[in-house]
Design an enzyme around this catalytic site. Structure first.
Site, short mmCIF file in Angstrom:
data_model
loop_
_atom_site.label_atom_id
_atom_site.label_comp_id
_atom_site.label_asym_id
_atom_site.label_seq_id
_atom_site.Cartn_x
_atom_site.Cartn_y
_atom_site.Cartn_z
CD GLU A 87 20.33 35.83 12.99
OE1 GLU A 87 20.86 35.77 11.87
OE2 GLU A 87 20.99 35.68 14.06
CB ILE A 116 22.32 53.11 37.80
CG1 ILE A 116 21.55 52.57 39.01
CG2 ILE A 116 23.68 52.44 37.72
CD1 ILE A 116 22.09 53.02 40.36
NE ARG A 142 22.73 44.82 28.40
CZ ARG A 142 23.45 45.71 27.74
NH1 ARG A 142 23.24 45.90 26.46
NH2 ARG A 142 24.38 46.42 28.35
CB CYS A 143 23.56 40.73 22.78
SG CYS A 143 22.37 39.43 22.45
CG ASP A 151 28.75 52.54 36.94
OD1 ASP A 151 28.46 53.03 38.03
OD2 ASP A 151 28.13 52.80 35.89
CD GLU A 201 19.48 42.58 43.18
OE1 GLU A 201 18.28 42.38 43.42
OE2 GLU A 201 20.40 41.96 43.71
CG HIS A 210 17.89 43.26 34.66
ND1 HIS A 210 18.54 43.80 35.74
CD2 HIS A 210 18.79 43.25 33.64
CE1 HIS A 210 19.79 44.09 35.38
NE2 HIS A 210 19.96 43.78 34.13
CB CYS A 262 20.99 47.94 36.84
SG CYS A 262 22.52 47.68 35.92
#
Length: 762
Positions: free
Chosen positions: A17, A436, A520-521, A604, A670, A699, A731
């Protein structure tokens, strides 16, 4: 009486949620008040799920990152963010994510804070920033609001904050001044905070000091002495919490700090418990992390009780028990995994179950094992089921692993010879451009995957839709002018989970989400047994993508070390053995890709550094088997096949020699968010192979300008040979929108063209 408590709890909610509320807020589809209402509902739910604990954490909830929360609490927000104005929440998200805006025809960029990994986990935090002129002031409203919420609901709240020394240790000094010059001014803010918390009627404060499990110099050890001597007259009782490792050389230091309690990770530091009991003064509480807060296997409750009961006999009310660390690192509740194999489910414990395990252990200590006889018997059955299950052990795989020789990890020729041969095959320009791997995962493509998984569409229709997405992705890259293309990974939900889905020895959850950063999950797959690749995984999509273009398309794989570190990994054998098992499975995929005509293969390994032990004395052992696993996965190919690897959002300066030892032809890293700071390490260590220092911070929603990218690459050219430099994002692009990606990549390609022209004119 033994006291139970929790160090922290998952923030995202059972159905993510928080993720969906945040993303709606960032798009302007949800008001700030509605976002904050969602935060209240999630906190209430979390408190209720921990209701059996004597003390429940408060302040562990975060909208993005708990380290960033601490920076806001301490008033440590960089001037570039402060001058933008807006509310605290505006500044908070600006520092977390950055932003691009147009004003009077000019592009204005707000640079996000640097992001890196939280100790040896896959959680990312926003790095605190310091200069010699940094100042601090208390900004406690968000924490106090949460405490008031808990108080109204009758929660026995224990505020959770990051300790002053760990906060400084985690940060970065942008002018290279000594971070410890800020300790005294920082401590005054902590003193003020503790006084406010005491006024709220609180008894304990949890002060997280995980830096105590790392190797500290004498200066940092002295900083701990100074910090807690200053705070020793606090009106609150202080519980210093450490986790992720043993105290080792810092054990005596931790025991003599003038605080009321000390928490240690008893899973990693069990051998230190006797010393801790001997060194702690008799009035201090010892909290033991007895249930694994980072992995999802059930605790062997009977075995835990056998070593815990004598400790309880000695300490009595001075003993507290808890999970080893915050449960942020595990999913919320196993009860909703109705689609997983029922036998495997009996082996697992998510956050809710770990709280229950702590409660069972406490009940057994207080009232005897008979009081929890049924629970202990169920636990024994689960332990025995996992130990004897035939699905865990594969004799053929064990035999194949025993056949591995050192030659498996060697390329045929040295890099310079390979590079010359690869140039004759690939014909790439100076500053070749690539991405990437992943491209935006639209809601439409996610729906297609979900419908296929539910059986609502057949494989033929699913394959046709994925091929359409791949074709669109290839066309888009060609129109942008990229030199080396990717197929875009539309078929993949997550880089590790996708491979876990196709390897025997893995189980997948439906709701096992864990926060990586912000919204981000990830859903780490569960590696429960010997791994076997029964069929090709990526081959079909790679061959199709390459058939659409004359430009090289990279085969895209996840490396064995990242598969290991980003899975919930089995704990019944050494990690090195599991990693070798994974390497052999990936090697088969690499060889099949090469045989099918794929000339560039990217494997990777963003989690290589993440797996480093927290004590440097153990690094060589880890790096030896980790690098060897990568080489075994990568090196069964001809010299003309170009092997890439990618690493992101970790500090690599101190392991560059090991990274060079991987012997990948090209490494992408990065560097944009940290303004190419990593490249300083290349001044000291002459990296021998090609490298792509990322010029586009994926990001952040900000669209970097061509000039910004040129500037970053020119910085790189000061350190690295131009004939070994690639131009690429930091990334993968799966979390970004096409509207952001297309202009950003256009700027990137144009930056590479501009650099080529500049070199020609020299």
């Amino acid at each position: 009486m033994v006291t139970t408590h929790s160090l922290g709890f998952p923030r995202i909610g059972l159905k993510r949620e928080l993720k969906f509320a945040l993303e709606a807020y960032w798009k302007g589809q949800l008001s700030q008040s509605a976002l904050e209402e969602m935060g209240i509902l999630l906190r209430q739910s979390n408190w209720s799920l921990q209701n059996g604990m004597a003390y429940i954490p408060c302040g562990d909830f975060s909208y993005y990152d708990h380290v960033l929360d601490m920076s806001l609490l301490l008033g440590n927000i960089p001037q570039r963010i402060v001058q933008k104005g807006g509310s605290d929440l505006d500044k908070y998200f600006l520092l977390a994510r950055g932003k691009t805006a147009e004003k009077n025809g000019q592009t204005q960029e707000s640079i996000a804070g640097e992001m890196t990994k939280w100790f040896d986990t896959n959680y990312h935090y926003i790095v605190p920033e310091f200069t010699k002129d940094s100042s601090f002031h208390l900004n406690p409203s968000r924490l106090l609001d949460q405490i008031e919420e808990a108080k109204v609901r009758g929660i026995s709240a224990k505020p959770v904050i990051i300790g002053p020394v760990t906060y400084l240790w985690l940060g970065k000094s942008w002018d290279h001044s000594d971070k410890l010059i800020h300790l005294e001014s920082l401590l005054k803010v902590y003193e003020e905070l503790f006084a406010l918390l005491a006024e709220k009627g609180l008894e304990w404060v949890q002060v997280d000091e995980p830096a105590l499990v790392t190797q500290l110099s004498s200066e940092w050890q002295e900083a701990y002495e100074r910090a807690y001597q200053f705070l020793q007259n606090s009106p609150l009782k202080i519980m210093i919490t450490t986790y992720f490792g043993a105290l080792r050389d810092n054990l005596t230091l931790a025991c003599r700090l003038p605080v009321q309690g000390l928490h240690v990770d008893a899973l990693n530091a069990r051998h230190e418990i006797d010393s801790l009991i001997q060194n702690l003064s008799e009035e201090k509480v010892l909290s033991l992390g007895v249930v694994n807060g980072r992995n999802i296997w059930k605790d062997n409750l009977t075995e835990t009780l056998e070593w815990l009961e004598p400790i309880y006999a000695k300490l009595q009310k001075r003993l507290w028990i808890a999970p080893s660390c915050s449960l942020l690192h595990v999913p919320l509740d196993i009860a909703f995994e109705t689609a997983m194999d029922p036998e495997i489910v009996t082996w697992l414990a998510f956050a809710v179950q770990k709280i229950e395990e702590v409660a069972i252990l406490a009940q057994a200590l207080k009232k005897g094992r008979k009081a929890v006889y049924a629970q202990l018997e169920d636990n024994k059955k689960a332990m025995n089921s996992r130990k004897t299950s035939q699905r865990v052990y594969n004799a053929a795989i064990r035999e194949e692993m025993a056949s591995v020789t050192p030659e498996w990890g060697k390329r045929l020729s040295h890099y310079k010879q390979r590079a010359a041969l690869q140039n004759t095959v690939l014909h790439l320009p100076l500053f070749p451009t690539t991405t990437i791997g992943s491209f935006p995962q639209t809601s439409e493509i996610r729906q297609v995957r979900m419908r296929y998984r539910k059986g609502e569409i057949q494989k033929e229709a699913y394959d046709r839709r994925i091929r359409q997405e791949i074709a669109t992705c290839i066309t888009q890259q060609e129109s942008l002018g990229l030199d080396v293309l990717v197929h875009g990974e539309a078929e993949r939900n997550d880089m590790v989970e996708y491979f876990g889905e196709h390897l025997q020895g893995y189980a997948l959850s439906r709701n096992g989400w864990v926060q990586s950063y912000g919204s981000r999950c990830v859903k780490p797959p569960i590696l429960y047994g010997d791994v076997e690749r029964l069929a090709p995984i990526t081959l079909e999509w790679a061959i199709y993508a390459q058939s659409l273009t004359d430009r090289p398309v990279k085969g895209m794989l996840t490396g064995p070390v990242t598969m290991l570190n980003w899975s919930f990994v089995r704990d019944d054998q050494p990690r090195s053995q599991t990693c070798l098992n994974l390497a052999m499975a990936i090697r088969k995929e690499v060889c099949d890709l090469e045989t099918s005509g794929i000339t560039i293969i990217q494997i990777d390994e963003p989690a290589l550094r993440e797996g480093l032990p927290l004590h440097q004395s153990e690094w060589d052992t880890y790096l030896s088997w980790a690098v060897n696993a990568f080489r075994i996965a990568a090196n069964g190919v001809k010299d003309t096949t170009q092997i890439h690897t990618h690493m992101c959002y970790s500090e690599f300066n101190d392991i560059l020699e090991a990274i060079a030892g991987m012997d990948a032809d090209v490494i992408t890293i990065e560097t944009s968010r940290s303004n190419m700071e990593l490249l300083r390490a290349f001044e000291r260590f002459k990296y021998p192979n090609a490298i792509g220092p990322g010029v586009y911070d994926i990001h952040s929603p900000a669209i970097p300008s061509q000039a910004q990218m040129v500037r970053l690459m020119e910085k790189a050219m000061e350190t690295l040979p131009i004939d070994r430099l690639w131009v690429n994002p930091d990334c993968g692009l799966k979390t970004r929108r096409w509207e952001e990606v297309i202009p950003s990549l256009h700027h990137m390609v144009q930056a590479a063209i501009q650099l080529r022209e500049k070199v020609k004119m020299r």
